[in-house]
Design a protein around this motif. Sequence first.
Motif, PDB file in Angstrom:
ATOM      1  N   TYR A  55       0.853  -1.182   0.000  1.00 16.24           N
ATOM      2  CA  TYR A  55       0.000   0.000   0.000  1.00 16.24           C
ATOM      3  C   TYR A  55       0.883   1.224   0.000  1.00 16.24           C
ATOM      4  O   TYR A  55       2.096   1.128   0.192  1.00 16.24           O
ATOM      5  CB  TYR A  55      -0.966  -0.005   1.180  1.00 16.24           C
ATOM      6  N   GLU A  56       0.264   2.347  -0.221  1.00 14.61           N
ATOM      7  CA  GLU A  56       1.015   3.575  -0.361  1.00 14.61           C
ATOM      8  C   GLU A  56       0.609   4.535   0.743  1.00 14.61           C
ATOM      9  O   GLU A  56      -0.567   4.671   1.035  1.00 14.61           O
ATOM     10  CB  GLU A  56       0.705   4.184  -1.725  1.00 14.61           C
ATOM     11  N   GLU A  57       1.575   5.141   1.356  1.00 10.58           N
ATOM     12  CA  GLU A  57       1.257   6.106   2.395  1.00 10.58           C
ATOM     13  C   GLU A  57       2.413   7.076   2.558  1.00 10.58           C
ATOM     14  O   GLU A  57       3.585   6.681   2.440  1.00 10.58           O
ATOM     15  CB  GLU A  57       1.037   5.379   3.741  1.00 10.58           C
ATOM     16  N   PHE A 145       0.258   5.065   9.589  1.00  2.00           N
ATOM     17  CA  PHE A 145      -1.031   4.837  10.233  1.00  2.00           C
ATOM     18  C   PHE A 145      -1.980   3.951   9.441  1.00  2.00           C
ATOM     19  O   PHE A 145      -2.926   3.448   9.982  1.00  2.00           O
ATOM     20  CB  PHE A 145      -1.737   6.175  10.484  1.00  2.00           C
ATOM     21  N   ARG A 146      -1.774   3.769   8.156  1.00  2.00           N
ATOM     22  CA  ARG A 146      -2.865   3.242   7.346  1.00  2.00           C
ATOM     23  C   ARG A 146      -3.200   1.795   7.675  1.00  2.00           C
ATOM     24  O   ARG A 146      -4.352   1.484   7.970  1.00  2.00           O
ATOM     25  CB  ARG A 146      -2.516   3.358   5.867  1.00  2.00           C
ATOM     26  N   MET A 147      -2.251   0.908   7.624  1.00  2.00           N
ATOM     27  CA  MET A 147      -2.577  -0.487   7.951  1.00  2.00           C
ATOM     28  C   MET A 147      -2.219  -0.719   9.421  1.00  2.00           C
ATOM     29  O   MET A 147      -3.035  -0.534  10.283  1.00  2.00           O
ATOM     30  CB  MET A 147      -1.824  -1.453   7.040  1.00  2.00           C
ATOM     31  N   SER A 148      -0.991  -1.123   9.684  1.00  2.11           N
ATOM     32  CA  SER A 148      -0.614  -1.209  11.086  1.00  2.11           C
ATOM     33  C   SER A 148      -0.026   0.136  11.497  1.00  2.11           C
ATOM     34  O   SER A 148       0.564   0.833  10.682  1.00  2.11           O
ATOM     35  CB  SER A 148       0.413  -2.315  11.299  1.00  2.11           C
ATOM     36  N   THR A 149      -0.207   0.479  12.731  1.00  2.00           N
ATOM     37  CA  THR A 149       0.330   1.742  13.220  1.00  2.00           C
ATOM     38  C   THR A 149       1.795   1.536  13.570  1.00  2.00           C
ATOM     39  O   THR A 149       2.132   0.791  14.474  1.00  2.00           O
ATOM     40  CB  THR A 149      -0.446   2.194  14.458  1.00  2.00           C
ATOM     41  N   VAL A 150       2.648   2.168  12.802  1.00  2.00           N
ATOM     42  CA  VAL A 150       4.089   2.023  13.017  1.00  2.00           C
ATOM     43  C   VAL A 150       4.594   3.299  13.668  1.00  2.00           C
ATOM     44  O   VAL A 150       4.338   4.389  13.172  1.00  2.00           O
ATOM     45  CB  VAL A 150       4.818   1.785  11.686  1.00  2.00           C
ATOM     46  N   VAL A 151       5.235   3.151  14.795  1.00  2.00           N
ATOM     47  CA  VAL A 151       5.872   4.277  15.464  1.00  2.00           C
ATOM     48  C   VAL A 151       7.319   3.884  15.688  1.00  2.00           C
ATOM     49  O   VAL A 151       7.594   2.887  16.343  1.00  2.00           O
ATOM     50  CB  VAL A 151       5.197   4.585  16.813  1.00  2.00           C
ATOM     51  N   MET A 152       8.236   4.622  15.102  1.00  2.00           N
ATOM     52  CA  MET A 152       9.639   4.268  15.309  1.00  2.00           C
ATOM     53  C   MET A 152      10.504   5.514  15.256  1.00  2.00           C
ATOM     54  O   MET A 152      10.079   6.568  14.830  1.00  2.00           O
ATOM     55  CB  MET A 152      10.101   3.252  14.267  1.00  2.00           C
ATOM     56  N   GLN A 153      11.716   5.332  15.729  1.00  2.00           N
ATOM     57  CA  GLN A 153      12.703   6.394  15.630  1.00  2.00           C
ATOM     58  C   GLN A 153      13.759   5.929  14.651  1.00  2.00           C
ATOM     59  O   GLN A 153      14.221   4.798  14.723  1.00  2.00           O
ATOM     60  CB  GLN A 153      13.319   6.680  16.994  1.00  2.00           C
ATOM     61  N   ARG A 180      12.746  -5.208   5.611  1.00  2.00           N
ATOM     62  CA  ARG A 180      13.192  -6.537   5.203  1.00  2.00           C
ATOM     63  C   ARG A 180      12.016  -7.487   5.114  1.00  2.00           C
ATOM     64  O   ARG A 180      11.892  -8.221   4.163  1.00  2.00           O
ATOM     65  CB  ARG A 180      14.196  -7.075   6.224  1.00  2.00           C
ATOM     66  N   THR A 181      11.174  -7.471   6.121  1.00  2.00           N
ATOM     67  CA  THR A 181      10.014  -8.349   6.102  1.00  2.00           C
ATOM     68  C   THR A 181       8.764  -7.486   6.105  1.00  2.00           C
ATOM     69  O   THR A 181       8.797  -6.357   6.581  1.00  2.00           O
ATOM     70  CB  THR A 181       9.999  -9.273   7.336  1.00  2.00           C
ATOM     71  N   PRO A 182       7.667  -8.000   5.549  1.00  2.00           N
ATOM     72  CA  PRO A 182       6.455  -7.182   5.483  1.00  2.00           C
ATOM     73  C   PRO A 182       5.913  -6.866   6.870  1.00  2.00           C
ATOM     74  O   PRO A 182       6.124  -7.609   7.835  1.00  2.00           O
ATOM     75  CB  PRO A 182       5.480  -8.035   4.684  1.00  2.00           C
ATOM     76  N   GLU A 253       5.637   6.556   0.458  1.00  2.00           N
ATOM     77  CA  GLU A 253       6.340   5.280   0.480  1.00  2.00           C
ATOM     78  C   GLU A 253       5.402   4.158   0.070  1.00  2.00           C
ATOM     79  O   GLU A 253       4.208   4.195   0.357  1.00  2.00           O
ATOM     80  CB  GLU A 253       6.866   4.980   1.893  1.00  2.00           C
ATOM     81  N   ILE A 254       5.960   3.158  -0.572  1.00  2.00           N
ATOM     82  CA  ILE A 254       5.210   1.927  -0.859  1.00  2.00           C
ATOM     83  C   ILE A 254       5.634   0.910   0.182  1.00  2.00           C
ATOM     84  O   ILE A 254       6.802   0.538   0.266  1.00  2.00           O
ATOM     85  CB  ILE A 254       5.485   1.433  -2.281  1.00  2.00           C
ATOM     86  N   ILE A 255       4.680   0.517   0.989  1.00  4.90           N
ATOM     87  CA  ILE A 255       4.980  -0.316   2.147  1.00  4.90           C
ATOM     88  C   ILE A 255       4.360  -1.683   1.910  1.00  4.90           C
ATOM     89  O   ILE A 255       3.193  -1.784   1.525  1.00  4.90           O
ATOM     90  CB  ILE A 255       4.416   0.343   3.420  1.00  4.90           C
ATOM     91  N   SER A 256       5.142  -2.711   2.101  1.00  2.73           N
ATOM     92  CA  SER A 256       4.585  -4.042   1.912  1.00  2.73           C
ATOM     93  C   SER A 256       4.126  -4.579   3.258  1.00  2.73           C
ATOM     94  O   SER A 256       4.723  -4.279   4.288  1.00  2.73           O
ATOM     95  CB  SER A 256       5.611  -4.969   1.277  1.00  2.73           C
ATOM     96  N   TYR A 257       3.056  -5.333   3.224  1.00  7.01           N
ATOM     97  CA  TYR A 257       2.492  -5.863   4.455  1.00  7.01           C
ATOM     98  C   TYR A 257       1.962  -7.257   4.182  1.00  7.01           C
ATOM     99  O   TYR A 257       1.794  -7.669   3.032  1.00  7.01           O
ATOM    100  CB  TYR A 257       1.370  -4.958   4.979  1.00  7.01           C
TER     101      TYR A 257
END
Lengths: 309, 619
Positions: A55-57, A145-153, A180-182, A253-257
């Motif tokens: 997906y794209e976000e 935020f779109r699929m899983s909520t990712v919070v990182m530094q 590396r992994t979805p 970004e195009i994020i794979s999940y």
Amino acid sequence: MAFYEVYSHPALIRYKTSVCTKATLFLAIVLCLTYIPPLLVAYRSQGFWIKRSTYEEQPVVRFQYQTLLVAATSTRGDYVAWSTFPHLNNMLGNNLRIPAVSVREEDQNQDGKLDLLLFNLQLPLKPEEQVYSIQLLITFSYQLFRMSTVVMQSLAFVQHSSSVPGARLFISGDLRLQQRTPLPHRGLYNIYNVSVIDGSSPFASAYDLDSIIRSYQERNLTTVLSCPMPVWTVGRAAGSPFQLNAEIRYPMEIISYRPGFWETIKFAWIQYVSVLLIFLWVFERIQRFVFQNQVLTTVPIPVGKPHLS
Amino acid sequence: MATWTVVRRSTSQVFSLFLFFTAVSSNENATSYNNFHTAAFGDQNVTFNDMDNDTTTQPTEFDSTTPTTLSYSTTEEPVLPTLTTEPLPVSDRLLSVVTNVGSFCPCDEHKDVCDINCCCDRECGEEVALFTGCSVVTVSGNKKLCSRDVASSSLRSTIDGYSEVQLFVHKETNYDVFCIQSQNRVDGFSHPSPAIPTGSNFDSLFKQFSSFIFGSEENSGQASSAEPLTVSGYRYGDIMMTAEDSGQRGIFWLPAPTVTADCVDTSPAAFLQDQSNRCTRDLVLEQDCSTLLALSIDTYTNIQLIAGKNTVADVVPVQVSSVILQSVDGTQTELQISDGENLNPLLLNQALCANVVLKVGYVMTYNPAGEMVNVTVSVVLGFVSEGAVPLEQEFLVTFVQEDEEEVAVHYSGNPGYVDGLPLVSGTRSADGIVQSVDPRDTLSLLHSTEDQDCLLGPHQHSPVLFGVDSVSGCTLRLEDAGNCSLVSQMLLDVLRGPNYSQYVASFGNSPLGNPLDWLPVNNFNLDEAQSCSIPLSFHLEVEWTKYGSLVNPQNQIVSIREIIQTNTTSLELLSGGSSILSVRSSVSFIPVSAPAHPGYRATPTIDAKLPFDFFFPFV
């Protein structure tokens, strides 16, 4: 006088048989051959279960106002350094050189997400010093935020060196996400919401660039500054500071999940049914031939007259 | 920013609000349409007269800081703040919003001066003749509206050649099916007016809008001295304290490299963390030899450590256990420590400084209460010449438990070997296997040096690490190879290393008392034909296997052999006329594990099974 078809309707003929007959066996075989092979066909033709999707976000990125700068000021290895970490600055002693830093983050399309970081650093130099190499590390807070909520530094690392002393370094690049992994398709993914640099540590080893980059690169999700064309400008006037200008964009970004259960089933179902329709049609013809022509003995019951009168 | 995120997320949920909020964001897009720089008028808006009466006349009544009052709620009334809070002195009024497109001139940047090429600048009179175009051509209202005001300016030439500015405001019609005919939301098309900071809500506003700022580091500089003093001793990772002469408490520093390889003197050592730091120092010998404290032995020996964390803890002085003097060519002799001797750095001549600290090793003995019992230091002093600058110093600290009988033997795995740890090796004696306590005395491989010569010393050897294949070598000059038998033996000694062991433990923790656990190093000499031959390569081949359960396999060495390849033809032919031969030493680890296979109690009859991911989402 010509005849014409004035009306038509299908007639339903029932074929009856008892349980222990060839016809029953035939029916069981046909049912198996109708419903199981489509599954095998759909599976063997690959892509039956989708295991990775994209997906794209545009991420929500904020500069964390943490910076570490190392500049080599002579060819024999003298350096000056500065960071926003007080412990490190204390340790640096005479090598500490405090630059003038100005930072602006811009939301260009007014969508509420920042798009661009403008980072400007002016490093004052002594008369005998020249800048031969620059290492700059800046940290970001990165959220999806779109699929899983990712919070990182995360961090961006700029390293440039030249055999010729420079006056300016201009960097314009994108902060790209590398995975590396979805990602999972839902839930909170915050295992990397830890400081990239432990600024509260008084130990010198906490600021070792080797170990910082090593532990950072072990992560599944990282960001990397993609800057294919850094511009190193030579010819610094005496007394003028070394300038570092960076424009770091936060692109889409195009994020794979990994798709969830229902998404997987949805796509598998489509494939299965599309193959099943062909099998249903074929075996329907076979069954009709077999029973119509009494290849297997059954008792046909023609359609009864609906009204008794 | 938080506000906007909420807006976007909620638009995707409530479709009926979609148009409304898109209209808000596209209001600003209208400005980029006109080629302005967005930064030029950041907080001004092109909006309409009839929609902001409330916000301009009574801005203080409208509190919309929290995202929820951005009102997707059905109530039209904005939340009124209580009027008991006093506004801060300067900020009691906000600027009114420019709304009329005709009066809006973003390029007018100079007060009372005509801005060149700014056609809407009222101050321009005669200067219009200098204009070549209009920097701002149109200023328009919201494009989502069916009918909007557009202020256009254009430059045209009059008949007599002069430029003339034309300004006019006209209505433009939007023929989109979904255009907005009329809108009655007061705050629909403009940013909500910000909350007025007052004494009571300042902190919450500050917290809301300042997530990351410069200088937000929580711990500013000082070592964490405010820890609870409930534990008397140190704990793992704690900073160790010293007692200064002035009676104050200091910190035990151990120089370490940080962002560069240069030594940083003010890095603390952590309790129970063994460290081995190598870092460099750039020196100007004449100045620094006698003045730089980091070169002086006193800096590292004249330390009084405080045994524990609490204030009444004892003071443990650092005892010098040994001082080793390293000569210019690298040979080391132990100095007998006598009291009056001055071991401070001494400038012998302009290019040589004596008694410089090269290596410092602390051994700290601690007790189970976390208190320091005994601290010893051993120092290597040496000479530094002008050519050996920058100087590399090494600092070690190891922690030893009190009451430990002997020096701890380091296992290389328990029981199986761990990748990257040295092989355990020993020699055979009359009563079994003998192993050196020094972990460096093990099977080793020649490490290449700068002079590359096989026969000239000193040679460096690096230990053979389990699982790490490596190669190195040296060169042999043909003129040195005259005495074949002597050179052959010397070369073999060099390749095998000073402490060549004949036995290698099959597990990382093989006990010495069990000789069956120790494997002899098989000698496998290729080409035994010639009476005397020069070894050209020395290769250690270690075969290992995985042992035990599939879940926790243990690495076991099953055989080890050395393969020495000697020359079969004359050395001159091999060297190809270059009069230099390269001699290689290498080690390789060969896994000989049989592949793991499942074991069945009874032979299964049918082996037809579906692929492992056939029912992927269900399992």
